[in-house]
Scaffold this active site. Structure first.
Site, mmCIF file in Angstrom:
data_model
loop_
_atom_site.group_PDB
_atom_site.id
_atom_site.type_symbol
_atom_site.label_atom_id
_atom_site.label_comp_id
_atom_site.label_asym_id
_atom_site.label_seq_id
_atom_site.Cartn_x
_atom_site.Cartn_y
_atom_site.Cartn_z
ATOM 1 N N GLU A 269 43.202 30.101 28.476
ATOM 2 C CA GLU A 269 41.784 29.797 28.703
ATOM 3 C C GLU A 269 41.147 29.119 27.485
ATOM 4 O O GLU A 269 40.086 29.523 27.007
ATOM 5 C CB GLU A 269 41.035 31.075 29.082
ATOM 6 C CG GLU A 269 41.621 31.714 30.339
ATOM 7 C CD GLU A 269 40.853 32.911 30.872
ATOM 8 O OE1 GLU A 269 40.273 33.645 30.068
ATOM 9 O OE2 GLU A 269 40.847 33.087 32.099
ATOM 10 N N ASP A 348 44.480 38.428 37.890
ATOM 11 C CA ASP A 348 43.454 38.828 36.924
ATOM 12 C C ASP A 348 42.549 39.942 37.446
ATOM 13 O O ASP A 348 41.428 39.664 37.886
ATOM 14 C CB ASP A 348 42.599 37.600 36.562
ATOM 15 C CG ASP A 348 41.704 37.854 35.367
ATOM 16 O OD1 ASP A 348 41.846 38.913 34.745
ATOM 17 O OD2 ASP A 348 40.858 36.993 35.071
ATOM 18 N N GLU A 376 34.719 44.050 35.829
ATOM 19 C CA GLU A 376 34.409 42.629 35.992
ATOM 20 C C GLU A 376 34.430 42.194 37.460
ATOM 21 O O GLU A 376 33.487 41.573 37.941
ATOM 22 C CB GLU A 376 35.419 41.799 35.182
ATOM 23 C CG GLU A 376 35.232 40.309 35.371
ATOM 24 C CD GLU A 376 36.175 39.472 34.511
ATOM 25 O OE1 GLU A 376 36.969 40.055 33.754
ATOM 26 O OE2 GLU A 376 36.095 38.236 34.605
HETATM 27 C C1 GCV Z 1 38.331 37.754 27.479
HETATM 28 C C2 GCV Z 1 39.333 36.830 32.551
HETATM 29 C C3 GCV Z 1 37.910 37.059 32.142
HETATM 30 C C4 GCV Z 1 37.658 36.532 30.746
HETATM 31 C C5 GCV Z 1 38.650 37.205 29.786
HETATM 32 C C6 GCV Z 1 40.063 36.904 30.284
HETATM 33 C C7 GCV Z 1 41.129 37.564 29.444
HETATM 34 O O1 GCV Z 1 39.577 35.480 32.729
HETATM 35 O O2 GCV Z 1 37.051 36.465 33.059
HETATM 36 O O3 GCV Z 1 36.347 36.830 30.395
HETATM 37 O O4 GCV Z 1 38.468 36.764 28.487
HETATM 38 O O5 GCV Z 1 40.206 37.363 31.592
HETATM 39 O O6 GCV Z 1 41.647 38.572 29.875
HETATM 40 O O7 GCV Z 1 41.422 37.067 28.377
#
Ligand code: GCV
Length: 662
Positions: A269, A348, A376
């Site tokens: 990411e 995820d 989340e």
């Molecule tokens: C910390 C998901 C979440 C992100 C998070 C990522 C991860 O994509 O939306 O906010 O980033 O996981 O686990 O690194």
């Protein structure tokens, strides 16, 4: 700001059969950790029984608790033993930490009104690493935080105060022994946490943690040699880079001799990583591991690596394959102080996913299972979702990597392949809200995670009951009611949100509330590809082949539409709406039914909560009630958006004639 004590709120307990033991402590060993353990006993004895404990350094005549070290190596670093000798309860352990955990056990037992003599003799945690990850940003926000701001950072400053200590107490009381304090997306200047600019202050937190048997970890920015060190590269094979990290490690350990190590999100990411230099992740991780190795530190390296710039028109790339594809082939190449941290599912933290095929696949690599306490994708601590049942399913999953001892729990405990650096990690749900977790009942997830990481054979129900009786003073009937509310909440959340493992039908970016096509034409690789006839991605051997990442019996299980567990059907298969499920219903009717049912279940939950009106303190009662009201609105919105979406796609009516918006 004031904060609450959660399950460490030792309210008055009457008629406890074994309270006399709390009158005298014979403290046969000294040190910071054991002194803190004694403080806990003192606090508990005073608040629960009004007893002022006498602490002595030699064993006297009176009934009491003896705290002493022993030489029983079988207890490991954290285990303890509780025995009775005459009028004394003897708590012994090879380490002070063990004594601290034993003390919390004694307090737990007393708080629940259970006689001390029922305590099991030896108690050894299943997992060596029982870790908490904070996604706290240096500026004070928390990524995916739903309970206020960070209590570690504000405005790029590190905060250390009484709350830090209470937090350490809370974590130690549930057996947590490692905490990373900053976000894995290292930004807002947090790259500098590993330098002497901030180390003196980080040390203050580490010292508090150490008094409660907790090691502090920092998330690091892989590009720090550039961003902090001014080098022109972060290539893990470059001598300047190697040297930079070695010097950084040396400096960290000068300040914090007990420092745990680094947590790393790399090539994920948008975060920098070894791929930029054509190095693989073993090369990337081993370089850091070598820098930490002389000091006993470890690198916890996340496997959440995937292409987040995908083209939705590309039907070949399957994000669910990514972690396995990136890591399984480099099994055996990692240094012994590298631990791979693997999310529970291949995508995820969705409300329903299969278990990641990486568990069991890497025989020669230390692994940690990562779960997310922060909700989340499971209601953001507005909606209730007790997550322990989900984690139990993950832990109990048989990978078939061996004939026996092949569950995820076995793998991460080190029973399968004999790994010694392994266990569990969780993204926490805490913030500076007075109740720490926003939704009061979400504290059950925090508590439950710690207890489960310690003992993976506890049931979800046992853990929930224990949390309830540690937190509230309820009679059996009301305790049962709260238990029912918690136990049904994951299924309820799943019912009114995305169906049968398809996931992702959430609003983009913030991830709360429904948006069926929010991610559909985006770059994140999370597509359901619904048209008017069918929905789902074929991940079987005939499709993207993701099912082949599992051991053969699981491949067969998932490949076959008739044996694939119903709750995962849309994760693995593309299915027409008129496909008949094992229940005899069509897929579409199942979607309609579960969405109506989900809302009804929320209404039921609220009714149950209302019966607790008189027995839960008014502030908590109201706080939860307000969240339930929001959950009801959210569930109705999900129901209507999902049902309408599929109705419009198919023009097939609900068999039961319920109202679906056109
Ligand atoms: C910390 C998901 C979440 C992100 C998070 C990522 C991860 O994509 O939306 O906010 O980033 O996981 O686990 O690194």
């Amino acid at each position: 700001m004031k904060w609450e004590q959660l399950w460490l709120n030792y309210n008055k307990t009457t008629n406890y059969i074994d309270k006399e033991y709390f009158a005298n402590i014979y403290q046969m060993t000294q040190g910071d950790i054991v002194n803190n353990a004694v403080k806990e006993l003192k606090m508990a004895a005073m608040e629960m029984f009004g007893i002022s404990i006498t602490v002595e350094k030699s064993i006297g005549e009176k009934q009491g608790i003896i705290l002493q070290l022993n030489n029983d190596d079988s207890l490991g670093e954290d285990g303890y033993q509780i025995e009775f000798e005459g009028s004394k309860l003897v708590l012994s352990a090879p380490t002070q930490k063990g004594i601290l955990y034993g003390v919390f056990h004694i307090i737990r037992q007393a708080k629940q009104g259970e006689p001390l003599r029922n305590i099991h003799k030896k108690n050894i945690p299943n997992n060596k690493y029982r870790m908490i990850n904070h996604w706290d940003d240096f500026g004070g926000n928390i990524e995916r935080g739903y309970s206020g701001k960070s209590f570690f950072f504000g405005n790029r400053e590190i905060m250390v105060n009484e709350r830090t200590k209470d937090y350490a107490r809370l974590m130690a009381s549930i057996g947590i022994n490692q905490i990373s304090i900053n976000n894995v997306n290292v930004r807002e200047g947090a790259s500098w946490l590993v330098t002497k600019k901030y180390l003196p202050k980080v040390k203050e937190i580490a010292d508090i943690f150490e008094g409660y048997g907790i090691k502090l970890f920092l998330s690091i920015n892989y590009a720090s040699p550039i961003d902090v060190g001014g080098l022109d590269t972060a290539d893990p094979l470059d001598d300047k880079v190697i040297n930079w990290w070695q010097e950084a490690a040396k400096e960290i350990y000068e300040y914090i001799p007990n420092f745990g190590g680094f947590l790393v999100k790399a090539d994920s990411e948008g975060r920098p990583g070894p791929f930029s230099y054509n190095r693989d992740h073993a090369q990337g991780a081993n370089m850091l591991a070598k820098a930490l190795e002389p000091f006993g530190g470890v690198v916890i390296w996340r496997c959440f690596v995937y292409n987040c710039r995908q083209d939705w028109r590309d039907t070949k790339t399957d994000r669910a394959r990514a972690a396995y594809d990136n890591f399984a082939t480099i099994d055996g190449f990692f240094a012994s102080n590298v631990i791979l941290q693997v999310k529970n599912g291949p995508v995820d933290f969705q409300v329903r996913e299969p278990v990641s095929p990486l568990f069991g696949a890497m025989k020669s690599t230390n692994q940690i299972l990562e779960v997310q306490i922060a909700q989340e994708y499971t209601g953001q601590q507005i909606d209730l979702c007790y997550l322990v049942p989900m984690w139990k399913e993950v832990l109990d999953f048989r990978t078939h990597c061996k004939e026996k001892l092949d569950t995820v729990a076995d793998v991460v405990a080190g029973r399968t392949f004999g790994h010694v650096k392994c266990g569990m990690a969780a993204v926490t749900n805490t913030g500076d809200d007075s109740n720490w977790s926003g939704h009061d009942l979400a504290a059950a997830n925090l508590y439950g995670y710690g207890r489960l990481a310690w003992n993976t054979s506890l049931s979800s129900e046992e853990i929930a009951r224990e949390w309830i009786s540690m937190t509230y003073n309820l009679d059996k009937m009301h305790e049962d009611t709260l238990l029912e509310i918690l136990m049904g909440s994951w299924a309820t959340y799943e019912n009114y949100t995305s169906p049968l493992g398809i996931g992702w039908m959430v609003n983009i970016s913030h991830h709360y509330g429904p948006n069926v096509e929010g991610y559909e034409y985006d770059v994140w690789g999370t597509y359901h590809r619904a048209n008017h006839l069918a929905i789902g991605v074929d991940r079987t051997s005939k499709g993207t082949g993701m099912t082949q990442q599992y051991y053969p019996s699981n491949t067969r299980l998932y490949d076959n539409i008739d044996t694939c567990p119903q709750e995962l059907l849309l994760f693995f298969h593309r299915i027409p709406y008129n496909h008949k499920l094992q229940s005899g219903k069509t897929l579409l009717q199942h979607i309609y039914d579960t969405h109506f049912k989900g809302v009804e279940e929320v209404e039921e939950m609220i009714k149950k909560w209302e019966t607790l009106n008189e027995v839960i303190c008014p502030v908590v009662y109201e706080r939860v009630k307000v969240r339930f009201d929001r959950q009801l609105e959210n569930s109705k919105n999900w129901r209507d958006v999902i049902n309408t979406y599929f109705y419009r796609k198919t023009l097939i009516k609900d068999e039961k004639g319920r109202h679906i918006y056109e």
